[in-house]
Scaffold this motif. Structure first.
Motif, short mmCIF file in Angstrom:
data_model
loop_
_atom_site.label_atom_id
_atom_site.label_comp_id
_atom_site.label_asym_id
_atom_site.label_seq_id
_atom_site.Cartn_x
_atom_site.Cartn_y
_atom_site.Cartn_z
N LEU A 10 41.17 47.82 39.82
CA LEU A 10 39.89 48.18 39.22
C LEU A 10 40.08 49.21 38.10
O LEU A 10 39.49 49.09 37.02
N LEU A 31 33.73 44.63 28.90
CA LEU A 31 32.52 45.05 29.61
C LEU A 31 31.34 44.19 29.15
O LEU A 31 30.65 44.52 28.19
N GLU A 84 26.90 50.24 34.69
CA GLU A 84 27.10 49.55 35.96
C GLU A 84 28.50 49.75 36.53
O GLU A 84 28.76 49.46 37.69
N TYR A 85 29.42 50.24 35.71
CA TYR A 85 30.80 50.44 36.15
C TYR A 85 31.03 51.82 36.75
O TYR A 85 32.08 52.08 37.32
N LEU A 110 33.67 52.71 40.00
CA LEU A 110 34.84 53.54 39.68
C LEU A 110 34.87 54.80 40.55
O LEU A 110 35.93 55.21 41.03
N TRP A 169 27.40 49.19 30.39
CA TRP A 169 28.52 50.04 30.77
C TRP A 169 28.24 50.87 32.02
O TRP A 169 29.12 51.10 32.83
N THR A 204 39.48 48.30 34.13
CA THR A 204 38.37 48.96 33.46
C THR A 204 38.83 49.86 32.33
O THR A 204 38.23 49.89 31.25
#
Length: 290
Positions: A83, A93, A99-100, A104, A97, A87
């Motif tokens: 991940l 993406l 949503e990450y 993380l 953005w 990323t």
């Protein structure tokens, strides 16, 4: 962890990345995973990063997708490595953005619980970068920093600690909580002390923040100095790194403004070249800046 995985980790996290050795090790691990039916995405994300470093953007994005499909969520080591690498270094993406951020930070928590300190730190820093570059309100970015700040300062590597402090001071400057809006000195860090030993990615990050501040506060001299330094120090930034698009965007803004104010053709040429790079990267990488 096998010796080969240690080679991959070392090559992918050192300040000077050996892409040839990294690529060979990743290929060996991908073959092993496919041959033995292992559920693992890390080798695919690492190989995608190698492809991206050589500007094979389309193929790099394909491996980014494969890495997330094959990521083993039940294996903390593979989860956080896949991940974070995908990323941070293969920022395809297609969703907004922000949503990450939570995934993380979740990966950061997993890494801290299972002793994957370096990748946990990278995951947390990636979340902060995403929050900043997504244009979220300053208090949201600060909250993102606070959610992992103590872990980073206690267990993180010095380069990660420096980058975290830089993010925090950058936020303070934007809020007017510094003596000089263009100098990254205040409650979080001291610019002069940082520059005494700064090198590699932290120094590139420093020049990017200096450019952002100069653009936001419309300081012509600051734009010129930060742009020149960033172009020099950031020449090795990988094309699909999460900071690449904001970096190109603000370099282009600075070049346009300097060209209009000073009337020099070199800024026009720089702006045109940056625009071409940005168009190519956003088209091939299918990036969502929403």
């Amino acid at each position: 962890m096998s010796l080969l995985w240690r080679v991959v980790d070392f090559c992918s996290t050192s300040s000077v990345v050996n892409h040839k050795l990294l690529g060979l090790a990743a290929i060996r691990q991908m073959k092993r995973a496919l041959r033995e039916g292992l559920v693992s995405g890390y080798a695919f994300s690492v190989f995608g990063r190698v492809l991206a470093s050589h500007r094979y953007i389309v193929d790099a994005c394909r491996f980014a997708d494969l890495s997330l499909q094959r990521m083993n969520a039940s294996n903390p080591s593979d989860h956080i490595r896949t991940l974070t690498t995908t990323t941070l270094f293969l920022a395809r993406l297609q969703s907004p953005w922000q949503e990450y951020i939570d995934p993380l930070l979740k990966a950061h928590g997993i890494g801290m619980r299972f002793g994957e300190i370096h990748f946990a730190s990278l995951a947390a820093f990636s979340a902060v970068q995403v929050a900043m570059f997504a244009g979220l309100p300053l208090h949201v970015v600060q909250q993102t920093i606070e959610r992992s700040k103590d872990d980073i300062e206690t267990f993180g590597r010095q380069d990660t600690i420096d980058c975290f402090k830089m993010c925090e001071q950058y936020m303070l400057n934007l809020r007017g909580e510094s003596l000089d809006p263009l100098i990254l000195s205040g409650l979080a860090m001291d610019e002069a002390t940082f520059l005494e030993s700064a090198a590699g990615p932290p120094l590139q990050q420093f020049h990017l923040f200096k450019l952002l501040l100069a653009v936001y506060f419309q300081k012509e001299a600051g734009m010129d100095a930060a742009s020149n330094a960033l172009l020099k120090e950031g020449a090795s930034v990988e094309a699909t790194h999460i900071s690449s698009i904001p970096r190109l965007f603000f370099l282009g803004l600075a070049a346009c403004r300097l060209g209009r104010i000073r009337g020099e053709r070199r800024y026009e040429r720089r702006a045109r070249a940056i625009t071409k790079d940005l168009e190519k990267l956003t088209k091939l990488n299918k990036v969502s800046m929403s």
